[in-house]
Design a protein around this motif. Structure first.
Motif, PDB file in Angstrom:
ATOM      1  N   ILE A   1     -52.048  46.236  58.537  1.00  0.00           N
ATOM      2  CA  ILE A   1     -50.611  45.719  57.829  1.00  0.00           C
ATOM      3  C   ILE A   1     -51.080  44.424  57.437  1.00  0.00           C
ATOM      4  CG2 ILE A   1     -48.083  45.093  57.991  1.00  0.00           C
ATOM      5  CD1 ILE A   1     -47.790  47.468  60.009  1.00  0.00           C
ATOM      6  N   SER A   2     -50.592  44.078  56.212  1.00  0.00           N
ATOM      7  CA  SER A   2     -50.524  42.550  55.762  1.00  0.00           C
ATOM      8  C   SER A   2     -48.835  42.059  55.484  1.00  0.00           C
ATOM      9  CB  SER A   2     -51.327  42.575  54.430  1.00  0.00           C
ATOM     10  OG  SER A   2     -51.274  41.202  53.857  1.00  0.00           O
ATOM     11  N   ALA A   3     -48.727  41.001  55.898  1.00  0.00           N
ATOM     12  CA  ALA A   3     -47.138  40.496  55.833  1.00  0.00           C
ATOM     13  C   ALA A   3     -47.241  39.179  56.352  1.00  0.00           C
ATOM     14  CB  ALA A   3     -46.214  41.426  56.851  1.00  0.00           C
ATOM     15  N   ASN A   4     -45.995  38.421  55.647  1.00  0.00           N
ATOM     16  CA  ASN A   4     -45.896  36.922  55.762  1.00  0.00           C
ATOM     17  C   ASN A   4     -44.583  36.880  56.721  1.00  0.00           C
ATOM     18  OD1 ASN A   4     -43.894  37.586  53.946  1.00  0.00           O
ATOM     19  ND2 ASN A   4     -44.698  35.925  52.668  1.00  0.00           N
ATOM     20  N   SER A   5     -44.142  37.827  57.297  1.00  0.00           N
ATOM     21  CA  SER A   5     -42.953  37.750  58.227  1.00  0.00           C
ATOM     22  C   SER A   5     -42.954  38.825  59.183  1.00  0.00           C
ATOM     23  CB  SER A   5     -41.481  38.054  57.269  1.00  0.00           C
ATOM     24  OG  SER A   5     -41.733  39.310  56.970  1.00  0.00           O
ATOM     25  N   THR A   6     -41.897  39.055  59.942  1.00  0.00           N
ATOM     26  CA  THR A   6     -42.058  40.001  61.115  1.00  0.00           C
ATOM     27  C   THR A   6     -41.919  41.358  60.245  1.00  0.00           C
ATOM     28  OG1 THR A   6     -40.593  38.904  62.362  1.00  0.00           O
ATOM     29  CG2 THR A   6     -40.773  41.144  63.098  1.00  0.00           C
ATOM     30  N   THR A   7     -42.972  42.329  61.022  1.00  0.00           N
ATOM     31  CA  THR A   7     -43.489  43.568  60.559  1.00  0.00           C
ATOM     32  C   THR A   7     -43.374  44.459  61.785  1.00  0.00           C
ATOM     33  OG1 THR A   7     -44.782  44.884  58.920  1.00  0.00           O
ATOM     34  CG2 THR A   7     -45.699  43.127  60.021  1.00  0.00           C
ATOM     35  N   THR A   8     -43.681  45.794  61.543  1.00  0.00           N
ATOM     36  CA  THR A   8     -43.880  46.827  62.512  1.00  0.00           C
ATOM     37  C   THR A   8     -44.651  47.841  61.847  1.00  0.00           C
ATOM     38  OG1 THR A   8     -41.545  46.401  63.422  1.00  0.00           O
ATOM     39  CG2 THR A   8     -42.626  48.634  64.101  1.00  0.00           C
TER      40      THR A   8
ATOM     41  N   LYS B   1     -49.802  60.302  71.452  1.00  0.00           N
ATOM     42  CA  LYS B   1     -49.205  61.017  72.959  1.00  0.00           C
ATOM     43  C   LYS B   1     -48.994  60.255  73.916  1.00  0.00           C
ATOM     44  CE  LYS B   1     -51.646  65.388  71.016  1.00  0.00           C
ATOM     45  NZ  LYS B   1     -52.574  66.589  71.410  1.00  0.00           N
ATOM     46  N   PRO B   2     -48.189  60.735  74.839  1.00  0.00           N
ATOM     47  CA  PRO B   2     -47.869  60.082  76.008  1.00  0.00           C
ATOM     48  C   PRO B   2     -49.317  60.038  77.047  1.00  0.00           C
ATOM     49  CG  PRO B   2     -46.223  61.899  75.800  1.00  0.00           C
ATOM     50  CD  PRO B   2     -47.264  61.894  74.575  1.00  0.00           C
ATOM     51  N   GLY B   3     -49.229  58.912  77.552  1.00  0.00           N
ATOM     52  CA  GLY B   3     -50.459  58.583  78.261  1.00  0.00           C
ATOM     53  C   GLY B   3     -50.755  57.191  78.299  1.00  0.00           C
ATOM     54  N   GLN B   4     -52.061  56.789  78.930  1.00  0.00           N
ATOM     55  CA  GLN B   4     -52.572  55.540  79.094  1.00  0.00           C
ATOM     56  C   GLN B   4     -53.490  55.192  78.207  1.00  0.00           C
ATOM     57  OE1 GLN B   4     -53.977  55.058  83.113  1.00  0.00           O
ATOM     58  NE2 GLN B   4     -51.994  55.614  84.344  1.00  0.00           N
TER      59      GLN B   4
ATOM     60  N   THR C   1     -41.390  51.901  72.675  1.00  0.00           N
ATOM     61  CA  THR C   1     -41.328  53.372  72.361  1.00  0.00           C
ATOM     62  C   THR C   1     -40.413  53.483  71.285  1.00  0.00           C
ATOM     63  OG1 THR C   1     -39.747  53.852  73.879  1.00  0.00           O
ATOM     64  CG2 THR C   1     -41.841  54.121  74.672  1.00  0.00           C
ATOM     65  N   ALA C   2     -40.459  54.633  70.592  1.00  0.00           N
ATOM     66  CA  ALA C   2     -39.406  54.633  69.269  1.00  0.00           C
ATOM     67  C   ALA C   2     -37.954  54.588  70.075  1.00  0.00           C
ATOM     68  CB  ALA C   2     -39.564  56.363  68.926  1.00  0.00           C
ATOM     69  N   ALA C   3     -37.664  54.698  71.307  1.00  0.00           N
ATOM     70  CA  ALA C   3     -36.375  54.769  71.689  1.00  0.00           C
ATOM     71  C   ALA C   3     -36.043  53.253  72.121  1.00  0.00           C
ATOM     72  CB  ALA C   3     -36.200  55.457  72.925  1.00  0.00           C
ATOM     73  N   GLY C   4     -37.052  52.448  71.972  1.00  0.00           N
ATOM     74  CA  GLY C   4     -36.831  50.979  72.287  1.00  0.00           C
ATOM     75  C   GLY C   4     -37.067  50.429  73.789  1.00  0.00           C
ATOM     76  N   ALA C   5     -38.060  51.383  74.356  1.00  0.00           N
ATOM     77  CA  ALA C   5     -38.363  50.868  75.665  1.00  0.00           C
ATOM     78  C   ALA C   5     -39.567  50.010  75.437  1.00  0.00           C
ATOM     79  CB  ALA C   5     -38.551  52.141  76.616  1.00  0.00           C
ATOM     80  N   GLU C   6     -39.525  48.912  76.308  1.00  0.00           N
ATOM     81  CA  GLU C   6     -40.730  47.962  76.142  1.00  0.00           C
ATOM     82  C   GLU C   6     -41.952  48.387  76.815  1.00  0.00           C
ATOM     83  OE1 GLU C   6     -40.867  43.823  78.081  1.00  0.00           O
ATOM     84  OE2 GLU C   6     -40.155  43.233  75.969  1.00  0.00           O
ATOM     85  N   VAL C   7     -43.180  48.470  76.192  1.00  0.00           N
ATOM     86  CA  VAL C   7     -44.384  48.915  76.931  1.00  0.00           C
ATOM     87  C   VAL C   7     -45.364  47.754  76.788  1.00  0.00           C
ATOM     88  CG1 VAL C   7     -44.025  51.327  76.354  1.00  0.00           C
ATOM     89  CG2 VAL C   7     -45.122  49.862  74.797  1.00  0.00           C
ATOM     90  N   LEU C   8     -44.919  46.942  76.024  1.00  0.00           N
ATOM     91  CA  LEU C   8     -45.717  45.433  75.915  1.00  0.00           C
ATOM     92  C   LEU C   8     -44.758  44.296  75.676  1.00  0.00           C
ATOM     93  CD1 LEU C   8     -48.438  43.981  76.038  1.00  0.00           C
ATOM     94  CD2 LEU C   8     -48.773  44.413  73.497  1.00  0.00           C
ATOM     95  N   ALA C   9     -44.648  43.226  76.553  1.00  0.00           N
ATOM     96  CA  ALA C   9     -43.891  41.938  76.516  1.00  0.00           C
ATOM     97  C   ALA C   9     -44.363  41.275  75.381  1.00  0.00           C
ATOM     98  CB  ALA C   9     -43.788  41.371  77.766  1.00  0.00           C
ATOM     99  N   PRO C  10     -43.376  40.421  74.679  1.00  0.00           N
ATOM    100  CA  PRO C  10     -44.105  39.610  73.338  1.00  0.00           C
ATOM    101  C   PRO C  10     -45.244  38.697  74.065  1.00  0.00           C
ATOM    102  CG  PRO C  10     -41.683  39.869  73.373  1.00  0.00           C
ATOM    103  CD  PRO C  10     -42.202  40.592  74.680  1.00  0.00           C
ATOM    104  N   VAL C  11     -46.285  38.602  73.272  1.00  0.00           N
ATOM    105  CA  VAL C  11     -47.246  37.792  73.690  1.00  0.00           C
ATOM    106  C   VAL C  11     -47.699  36.988  72.250  1.00  0.00           C
ATOM    107  CG1 VAL C  11     -48.888  39.647  73.465  1.00  0.00           C
ATOM    108  CG2 VAL C  11     -49.644  37.588  74.946  1.00  0.00           C
TER     109      VAL C  11
ATOM    110  N   LEU D   1     -47.608  54.925  77.627  1.00  0.00           N
ATOM    111  CA  LEU D   1     -46.669  55.587  76.709  1.00  0.00           C
ATOM    112  C   LEU D   1     -45.936  56.692  77.614  1.00  0.00           C
ATOM    113  CD1 LEU D   1     -48.325  55.764  73.369  1.00  0.00           C
ATOM    114  CD2 LEU D   1     -46.856  54.045  74.320  1.00  0.00           C
ATOM    115  N   PRO D   2     -44.718  56.605  77.985  1.00  0.00           N
ATOM    116  CA  PRO D   2     -43.951  57.644  78.509  1.00  0.00           C
ATOM    117  C   PRO D   2     -43.636  58.853  77.625  1.00  0.00           C
ATOM    118  CG  PRO D   2     -42.534  56.033  78.084  1.00  0.00           C
ATOM    119  CD  PRO D   2     -43.697  55.349  78.007  1.00  0.00           C
ATOM    120  N   THR D   3     -43.430  58.478  76.371  1.00  0.00           N
ATOM    121  CA  THR D   3     -43.226  59.444  75.346  1.00  0.00           C
ATOM    122  C   THR D   3     -44.082  59.121  74.133  1.00  0.00           C
ATOM    123  OG1 THR D   3     -41.341  57.942  74.276  1.00  0.00           O
ATOM    124  CG2 THR D   3     -40.783  59.526  75.940  1.00  0.00           C
ATOM    125  N   GLU D   4     -43.999  60.142  73.472  1.00  0.00           N
ATOM    126  CA  GLU D   4     -44.832  60.206  71.972  1.00  0.00           C
ATOM    127  C   GLU D   4     -44.577  59.009  71.133  1.00  0.00           C
ATOM    128  OE1 GLU D   4     -46.812  62.944  68.366  1.00  0.00           O
ATOM    129  OE2 GLU D   4     -45.092  63.746  69.533  1.00  0.00           O
ATOM    130  N   GLY D   5     -45.580  58.386  70.746  1.00  0.00           N
ATOM    131  CA  GLY D   5     -45.302  57.065  69.629  1.00  0.00           C
ATOM    132  C   GLY D   5     -45.191  55.759  70.282  1.00  0.00           C
TER     133      GLY D   5
END
Length: 275
Positions: free
Chosen positions: A188-195, A201-204, A223-233, A248-252
């Protein structure tokens, strides 16, 4: 037609005399709609196909080039073809055709690997090309011969956005090498916040991330449901690869990146399954 007259006799009686006038009817003539069958209208004339000269003129119009230029159709070669040596740089290759539905544009560089694209004759085809320098052959060939005509031309690229997109594409491909089995990657290329989203698939996994442009960027993952898997760094954008484990507990997973505004940032990332 009839009429009555009164007539008095000598005995004082009144006798009625009826006179009947017969007026012969004049002959009548009937005038109705014409019962003769309508004659079918003649079919519309079928347009005649254009001659080769007309198709060649149309190709010249679409390309905006003189008919005498190299790569234009001619009596000797109705299919446009160019063989030339180009300096390194960004170019725009254009093909056009007339007299058929479509044609195929092919570019062959020094490596001998053809790059082909089909296009329709209602408009010219423009292809951006970053050329490393050296010989190249460009041709536009229709599926049928004369009277169809095709032509090609090449000129220096004048669209800075096309060059910027190619720069970004080359940069993202060069980063995070080599490719690893089962990996998922994006850029991705951007000059502001982007996702950016990776449908893993679920896994490590192990997350690999590189950024360029600003001094640094903030990276987080959820995750897609909003569960944090990596804190802001905070990740420095110095060309070094940042890595972190992700479960990842769920897909995506959604990766959120922010430069804090201002400078344009380039981001490339991938998830590699943990072995």
């Amino acid at each position: 037609m009839s009429a009555l007259w009164g007539m008095q006799t000598r005995h004082g009686r009144v006798l009625l005399v009826v006179a009947v006038l017969v007026v012969p009817l004049a002959g009548c003539e009937y005038s109705g709609p014409d019962e003769r069958p309508a004659q079918p209208s003649s079919p519309a004339a079928t347009p005649q196909p254009r001659s080769f000269d007309e198709n060649a003129a149309e190709v010249a119009r679409l390309l905006g080039a003189p008919a005498s230029d190299p790569g234009m159709p001619s009596e000797a070669e109705p299919a446009g073809k160019l063989s030339l040596v180009l300096a390194p740089g960004d170019y725009t290759v254009t093909g056009a055709c007339a007299g058929v539905y479509g044609a195929k544009l092919t570019m062959v560089k020094a490596d001998g690997i053809p790059e082909a694209a089909s296009f329709e004759c209602d408009a010219p085809l423009d292809r951006f090309m970053r050329h490393p320098g050296g010989p190249i052959t460009i041709s536009a060939v229709p599926p049928t011969g004369r009277p169809s005509a095709t032509g090609v031309k090449v000129q220096a690229n004048t669209d800075p956005r096309a060059s910027e997109m190619e720069d970004f594409s080359e940069w993202s491909v060069q980063q995070l090498q080599p490719y690893l089995p089962g990996e998922l990657r994006g850029s991705i290329s951007a000059n502001s916040t982007t996702t950016g989203t990776l449908m893993a698939k679920p896994g490590q996994y192990e997350l690999h991330f590189v950024c360029a442009g600003p001094p640094g960027a903030e990276l987080s993952a959820a995750t897609a449901a909003g569960a944090e898997v990596l804190a802001p760094v905070q990740v420095p954008c110095n060309g070094q690869v940042f890595t972190a484990p992700v479960v990842l507990p769920t897909e995506g997973v959604d990766l959120t990146m922010s430069t804090g505004g201002g400078l344009d940032g380039r981001f490339t990332y991938k998830l590699v399954p943990a072995a």
